[in-house]
Design a protein around this motif. Structure first.
Motif, PDB file in Angstrom:
ATOM      1  N   SER A  82       0.821  -1.411   0.095  1.00 49.38           N
ATOM      2  CA  SER A  82      -0.045   0.026  -0.051  1.00 49.38           C
ATOM      3  C   SER A  82       0.841   1.175  -0.101  1.00 49.38           C
ATOM      4  CB  SER A  82      -0.935  -0.046   1.335  1.00 49.38           C
ATOM      5  OG  SER A  82      -0.242  -0.023   2.480  1.00 49.38           O
ATOM      6  N   LYS A  85       2.704   1.464  -3.600  1.00 48.77           N
ATOM      7  CA  LYS A  85       1.595   1.781  -4.465  1.00 48.77           C
ATOM      8  C   LYS A  85       1.453   3.231  -4.597  1.00 48.77           C
ATOM      9  CE  LYS A  85      -1.057  -2.194  -5.821  1.00 48.77           C
ATOM     10  NZ  LYS A  85      -2.405  -2.855  -5.956  1.00 48.77           N
ATOM     11  N   GLU A  86       1.131   4.048  -3.251  1.00 52.69           N
ATOM     12  CA  GLU A  86       0.836   5.454  -3.068  1.00 52.69           C
ATOM     13  C   GLU A  86       2.027   6.226  -3.603  1.00 52.69           C
ATOM     14  OE1 GLU A  86       0.475   8.496   0.693  1.00 52.69           O
ATOM     15  OE2 GLU A  86      -0.403   6.407   1.036  1.00 52.69           O
ATOM     16  N   CYS A  87       3.214   5.964  -3.428  1.00 56.88           N
ATOM     17  CA  CYS A  87       4.463   6.509  -3.827  1.00 56.88           C
ATOM     18  C   CYS A  87       4.463   6.245  -5.160  1.00 56.88           C
ATOM     19  CB  CYS A  87       5.808   6.050  -3.173  1.00 56.88           C
ATOM     20  SG  CYS A  87       5.924   6.204  -1.386  1.00 56.88           S
ATOM     21  N   PHE A  88       4.300   5.402  -5.949  1.00 53.06           N
ATOM     22  CA  PHE A  88       4.444   4.860  -7.290  1.00 53.06           C
ATOM     23  C   PHE A  88       3.185   5.677  -7.969  1.00 53.06           C
ATOM     24  CE2 PHE A  88       3.002   2.178 -10.916  1.00 53.06           C
ATOM     25  CZ  PHE A  88       4.297   2.096 -11.783  1.00 53.06           C
ATOM     26  N   ASP A  89       2.148   5.760  -7.572  1.00 57.81           N
ATOM     27  CA  ASP A  89       1.046   6.350  -8.315  1.00 57.81           C
ATOM     28  C   ASP A  89       1.340   8.062  -8.328  1.00 57.81           C
ATOM     29  OD1 ASP A  89      -0.318   4.263  -8.844  1.00 57.81           O
ATOM     30  OD2 ASP A  89      -1.979   4.275  -6.871  1.00 57.81           O
ATOM     31  N   THR A  90       2.257   8.503  -7.426  1.00 59.81           N
ATOM     32  CA  THR A  90       2.473   9.838  -7.492  1.00 59.81           C
ATOM     33  C   THR A  90       3.422  10.416  -8.526  1.00 59.81           C
ATOM     34  OG1 THR A  90       4.220   9.917  -5.834  1.00 59.81           O
ATOM     35  CG2 THR A  90       1.840  10.314  -5.088  1.00 59.81           C
ATOM     36  N   LYS A  92       4.410   7.858 -11.418  1.00 57.53           N
ATOM     37  CA  LYS A  92       4.569   7.055 -12.541  1.00 57.53           C
ATOM     38  C   LYS A  92       4.366   7.669 -13.903  1.00 57.53           C
ATOM     39  CE  LYS A  92      -0.274   5.423 -12.193  1.00 57.53           C
ATOM     40  NZ  LYS A  92      -1.114   4.452 -11.844  1.00 57.53           N
ATOM     41  N   LEU A  93       3.435   8.899 -13.789  1.00 57.21           N
ATOM     42  CA  LEU A  93       3.331   9.354 -15.110  1.00 57.21           C
ATOM     43  C   LEU A  93       4.491  10.428 -15.531  1.00 57.21           C
ATOM     44  CD1 LEU A  93      -0.405  10.176 -14.701  1.00 57.21           C
ATOM     45  CD2 LEU A  93       0.662   8.340 -15.965  1.00 57.21           C
ATOM     46  N   CYS A 100      13.654   0.752  -7.514  1.00 55.10           N
ATOM     47  CA  CYS A 100      12.774   0.737  -6.358  1.00 55.10           C
ATOM     48  C   CYS A 100      13.462  -0.763  -5.529  1.00 55.10           C
ATOM     49  CB  CYS A 100      11.338   0.452  -6.533  1.00 55.10           C
ATOM     50  SG  CYS A 100      10.779  -0.897  -7.705  1.00 55.10           S
ATOM     51  N   ILE A 119       2.939  -5.045 -12.619  1.00 57.75           N
ATOM     52  CA  ILE A 119       3.306  -3.644 -12.882  1.00 57.75           C
ATOM     53  C   ILE A 119       3.128  -3.198 -14.470  1.00 57.75           C
ATOM     54  CG2 ILE A 119       5.781  -3.754 -13.206  1.00 57.75           C
ATOM     55  CD1 ILE A 119       5.781  -1.214 -11.454  1.00 57.75           C
ATOM     56  N   GLU A 122       0.847  -1.117 -15.990  1.00 60.76           N
ATOM     57  CA  GLU A 122       1.112   0.422 -15.643  1.00 60.76           C
ATOM     58  C   GLU A 122       1.837   0.945 -16.641  1.00 60.76           C
ATOM     59  OE1 GLU A 122      -0.536   2.075 -13.324  1.00 60.76           O
ATOM     60  OE2 GLU A 122      -1.342   0.625 -12.027  1.00 60.76           O
TER      61      GLU A 122
END
Length: 155
Positions: A82, A85-90, A92-93, A100, A119, A122
């Motif tokens: 969790s 994913k929070e870090c990745f979502d911020t 990834k774009l 990592c 992944i 994504e």
């Protein structure tokens, strides 16, 4: 080796058991990148210098724009999916390459499983998985991993 922007973005994973040197390896890489590129983002804030004292146990997220145009994201939080994913979502774009860490346990709710099995959806692809392990020569192991990643990034 040339990095070409393709459909999938590259991931370099530093995996290992608890206390095997994952966080310190990515922290060493961070320190070396921050010497090359002082201006970067650290934990969401723009900075102009190294923000880590090596060795460290503190998790972080960093983004570097390399001179060759590639944007590199780093996430050291690899213990809990969790949090990862929070870090990745911020980031990834906005990145081309992700570096990592994760523990090596492969369960449905592990960071390792997410990176190895999920992944790709994504737009990322695991390029290399470096395994850390308890050893008397931990410093040499960490230095070798960092040098390989830097060589890839700087070409």
């Amino acid at each position: 080796m040339t990095i070409m922007k393709t459909k999938n973005k590259d991931i370099f994973l530093i995996s290992g058991t608890q206390n095997s040197g994952k966080t310190n390896t990515i922290s060493l890489l961070y320190q070396r990148l921050s010497k090359q590129i002082p201006q970067h983002t650290f934990n969401g804030n723009p900075v102009n210098s190294n923000q880590i004292n090596y060795p460290t146990n503190d998790d972080f997220v960093a983004i570097f724009k390399l001179k060759n145009g590639i944007t590199v994201g780093m996430i050291s939080a690899g213990d809990y999916l969790s949090v990862f994913k929070e870090c990745f979502d911020t980031i990834k774009l906005s990145i081309d390459v992700l570096i990592c860490t994760s523990r090596t346990k492969n369960t449905d709710s592990s960071v390792y499983n997410f990176i190895v099995e999920q992944i790709q959806s994504e737009g990322f692809e695991l390029k290399l998985n470096f395994s850390t392990f308890p050893t008397e020569n931990k410093t040499q192991m960490q230095d070798n991993i960092v040098n390989i990643i830097l060589k890839y990034l700087n070409h």
